[in-house]
Enzyme design. Structure first.
Site, PDB file in Angstrom:
ATOM      1  N   GLY A 239       9.130  97.208 -24.291  1.00  0.00           N
ATOM      2  CA  GLY A 239       7.820  97.934 -24.172  1.00  0.00           C
ATOM      3  C   GLY A 239       7.206  97.822 -25.643  1.00  0.00           C
ATOM      4  N   PRO A 274      12.992  93.042 -24.981  1.00  0.00           N
ATOM      5  CA  PRO A 274      11.746  92.857 -25.431  1.00  0.00           C
ATOM      6  C   PRO A 274      11.079  91.824 -24.702  1.00  0.00           C
ATOM      7  CG  PRO A 274      12.923  91.865 -27.003  1.00  0.00           C
ATOM      8  CD  PRO A 274      14.067  92.826 -25.999  1.00  0.00           C
ATOM      9  N   GLY A 275       9.909  91.897 -23.944  1.00  0.00           N
ATOM     10  CA  GLY A 275       9.230  90.662 -23.275  1.00  0.00           C
ATOM     11  C   GLY A 275       7.890  90.401 -24.243  1.00  0.00           C
ATOM     12  N   ARG A 276       6.798  91.181 -23.904  1.00  0.00           N
ATOM     13  CA  ARG A 276       5.545  90.946 -24.639  1.00  0.00           C
ATOM     14  C   ARG A 276       5.790  90.680 -26.186  1.00  0.00           C
ATOM     15  NH1 ARG A 276       1.013  93.265 -22.732  1.00  0.00           N
ATOM     16  NH2 ARG A 276       2.138  94.741 -21.400  1.00  0.00           N
ATOM     17  N   ARG A 312      -5.171  89.877 -17.137  1.00  0.00           N
ATOM     18  CA  ARG A 312      -5.038  91.176 -17.809  1.00  0.00           C
ATOM     19  C   ARG A 312      -6.592  91.905 -18.420  1.00  0.00           C
ATOM     20  NH1 ARG A 312      -3.478  91.701 -22.237  1.00  0.00           N
ATOM     21  NH2 ARG A 312      -2.418  93.298 -22.040  1.00  0.00           N
ATOM     22  N   TYR A 316      -6.107  95.482 -16.596  1.00  0.00           N
ATOM     23  CA  TYR A 316      -5.678  96.369 -17.512  1.00  0.00           C
ATOM     24  C   TYR A 316      -6.786  96.696 -18.553  1.00  0.00           C
ATOM     25  CZ  TYR A 316      -1.050  94.785 -16.241  1.00  0.00           C
ATOM     26  OH  TYR A 316       0.179  93.916 -15.605  1.00  0.00           O
ATOM     27  N   CYS A 344     -16.017  84.389  -7.588  1.00  0.00           N
ATOM     28  CA  CYS A 344     -16.801  85.267  -6.871  1.00  0.00           C
ATOM     29  C   CYS A 344     -16.342  86.756  -6.832  1.00  0.00           C
ATOM     30  CB  CYS A 344     -16.961  84.708  -5.585  1.00  0.00           C
ATOM     31  SG  CYS A 344     -17.826  83.065  -5.573  1.00  0.00           S
TER      32      CYS A 344
HETATM   33  C1  LIG Z   1       8.722  94.757 -18.247  1.00  0.00           C
HETATM   34  C2  LIG Z   1       9.999  95.305 -18.487  1.00  0.00           C
HETATM   35  C3  LIG Z   1      10.630  94.901 -19.782  1.00  0.00           C
HETATM   36  C4  LIG Z   1       9.707  94.502 -20.826  1.00  0.00           C
HETATM   37  O1  LIG Z   1       8.478  94.980 -21.203  1.00  0.00           O
HETATM   38  P1  LIG Z   1       7.551  94.440 -22.512  1.00  0.00           P
HETATM   39  O2  LIG Z   1       6.409  95.510 -22.633  1.00  0.00           O
HETATM   40  O3  LIG Z   1       7.154  93.206 -22.094  1.00  0.00           O
HETATM   41  O4  LIG Z   1       8.644  94.398 -23.766  1.00  0.00           O
HETATM   42  C5  LIG Z   1      12.002  95.444 -20.132  1.00  0.00           C
HETATM   43  N1  LIG Z   1      12.725  96.235 -19.242  1.00  0.00           N
HETATM   44  C6  LIG Z   1      12.066  96.295 -17.956  1.00  0.00           C
HETATM   45  C7  LIG Z   1      13.141  97.086 -17.259  1.00  0.00           C
HETATM   46  C8  LIG Z   1      10.844  96.093 -17.557  1.00  0.00           C
HETATM   47  O5  LIG Z   1      10.556  96.055 -16.287  1.00  0.00           O
END
Ligand SMILES: *Cc1c(COP(=O)(O)O)cnc(C)c1O
Length: 426
Positions: A239, A274-276, A312, A316, A344
């Site tokens: 997150g 971490p993802g984003r 996005r 969002y 469209c």
């Molecule tokens: C989506 C998610 C993440 C990653 O969130 P980011 O905002 O991309 O870092 C981590 N853990 C869980 C369980 C998620 O669903």
């Protein structure tokens, strides 16, 4: 910091000129930078170096197997939220014992397969899931390592659609009910209840909600230990926010310090997801201007990338910086315009009221910070073929997902017998 910079008047991805790349692969396309992926991973790794911790990259942000293999080579595990994602992580060479399975609605089949594959932990999010998991454990003869995802009822102060830690959000088990969930789990065969998990939302730009949530988690670990549970493992979720426009995201170092302050003295092994933060700034979407349409109220720059490629902005209200691939002169006068796709829907836009240099048919634009929740959320709406993904490494590039063709899409569809004359559609 990222590796998409101007060189000799042309935007490059590391050593690769994007105009030449567009010529080679067509537009629109996603382009990812290996050096940027690696840099972000290492920055995060350093920020948690003092903790007993591992990283399970949240693959839903960008799950191309080449991206996963790039991170896997650095030691990353994976956080997956579906059976499909687990297969991707395995296909990319990430070992099952580095895969955490999260998600609010796992099916019995998915849990069965995850246990058979040998994933390290299952993060359970409901009472019924405990029963289904226990049954899957018995059926596979495996013991499931379980963390229960608690919902701490903390407002992550992020966009409504990516907040996951409030009571009204569907995720996790309410903290007030979680103690009962652990008691229930302890009664079920096949479960080794050893952890607590949490993920309160995405794109957090303030550490305060984290601090609040992690403090509640620490307190709850105390309660569980008093109840006799051997809690050895904490899943801290992901997150951490990044900079799309003018937001100021906390540094990974500050995040790491806050983690140490809140849960560092519990003697637990920590997992970060971490993802984003890893992939967001490591990718761009390159799109070509079809033409510019001057309206009475607005100027529309109509490009060949659209909401099906990058949803996005629509979903969002997200901001993405847009820069021309040909570097504009310093003193060029900017024009205000909407950058929109051909779909469209009036909701099909990439940017509204954006100041950009004058543009014309054929010009290339780069939509920045599109490496997370970009290609993975793409659709084929309006029968638009999925855009290809390209990975750059220094002077090299490779197409890591080819462009779909219209024929690929048609091949998935069939006429029922009563409509099929044998000679094709009438
Ligand atoms: C989506 C998610 C993440 C990653 O969130 P980011 O905002 O991309 O870092 C981590 N853990 C869980 C369980 C998620 O669903």
């Amino acid at each position: 910091m990222d590796h998409f910079q101007y060189r000799d008047g042309k935007l490059h991805a590391e050593g690769v000129a994007l105009d030449a790349l567009a010529q080679a692969v067509g537009t629109p396309f996603y382009c990812y930078s290996t050096a940027t992926l690696e840099r972000h991973y290492k920055v995060f790794e350093e920020a948690i170096a003092g903790l007993n911790a591992g990283i399970c990259y949240a693959i839903k942000a960008n799950s191309n197997i080449a991206v996963l293999a790039t991170l896997g080579r650095l030691g990353a595990g994976a956080d997956v939220v579906s059976g499909g994602e687990m297969e991707r992580a395995l296909a990319a060479g990430i070992a099952a014992d580095k895969i955490v399975f999260s998600g609010v609605g796992k099916t019995g089949d998915e849990l069965h397969r995850a246990l058979a594959a040998g994933v390290t932990h299952i993060n359970v999010e409901s009472f019924p899931e405990l029963d289904i998991l226990s049954a899957a454990a018995e059926a596979t003869g495996r013991t499931a390592n379980v963390a229960i995802r608690i919902n701490p009822d903390v407002d992550a102060k992020t966009h409504e659609k990516i907040s996951t830690g409030r009571q009204e959000d569907k995720f996790g088990i309410d903290l007030a009910l979680a103690r009962d969930a652990y008691a229930r789990a302890a009664e079920l065969p096949g479960l080794n209840v050893c952890g607590v998990a949490m993920h309160i939302g995405s794109q957090l730009t303030d550490l305060t909600p984290y601090r609040e949530a992690y403090s509640r988690m620490a307190e709850f670990v105390g309660v569980l230990r008093a109840d006799g549970f051997d809690i050895t493992h904490l899943d801290m979720g992901g997150g951490l926010g990044i900079t799309y426009g003018d937001e100021v995201a906390p540094t990974p170092e500050a995040y790491g310090t806050m983690v140490a302050e809140t849960v560092g003295n519990l003697g637990c092994r920590l997992t970060f997801e971490p993802g984003r933060m890893i992939s967001g700034n490591a990718g761009i979407l390159v799109t070509r201007v079809i033409f510019v349409k001057e309206g009475l109220a607005k100027r529309f720059c109509i490009v060949d990338g659209a909401m099906n490629d990058l949803i996005r902005p629509t979903l969002y209200s997200a901001h993405h910086e847009i820069v021309p691939v040909s570097e504009p002169e310093n003193d060029v006068e900017l024009l205000e315009m909407d950058v929109v796709g051909p779909i469209c829907e009036s909701g099909d836009f990439i940017a509204k009221d954006r100041a950009l240099p004058p543009l014309g048919s054929g010009d290339l634009l780069a939509v920045r910070t599109a490496g997370a929740y970009g290609a993975v959320m793409a659709s084929t709406y309006n029968t638009r073929p999925l855009a290809p993904e390209v990975l750059v490494d220094g002077e090299d590039y490779a197409v890591i997902r080819r462009r779909f063709t219209v024929q690929d899409m048609l091949d998935l569809e069939t006429l029922p017998p009563w409509l099929d004359s044998g000679t094709g559609a009438r």
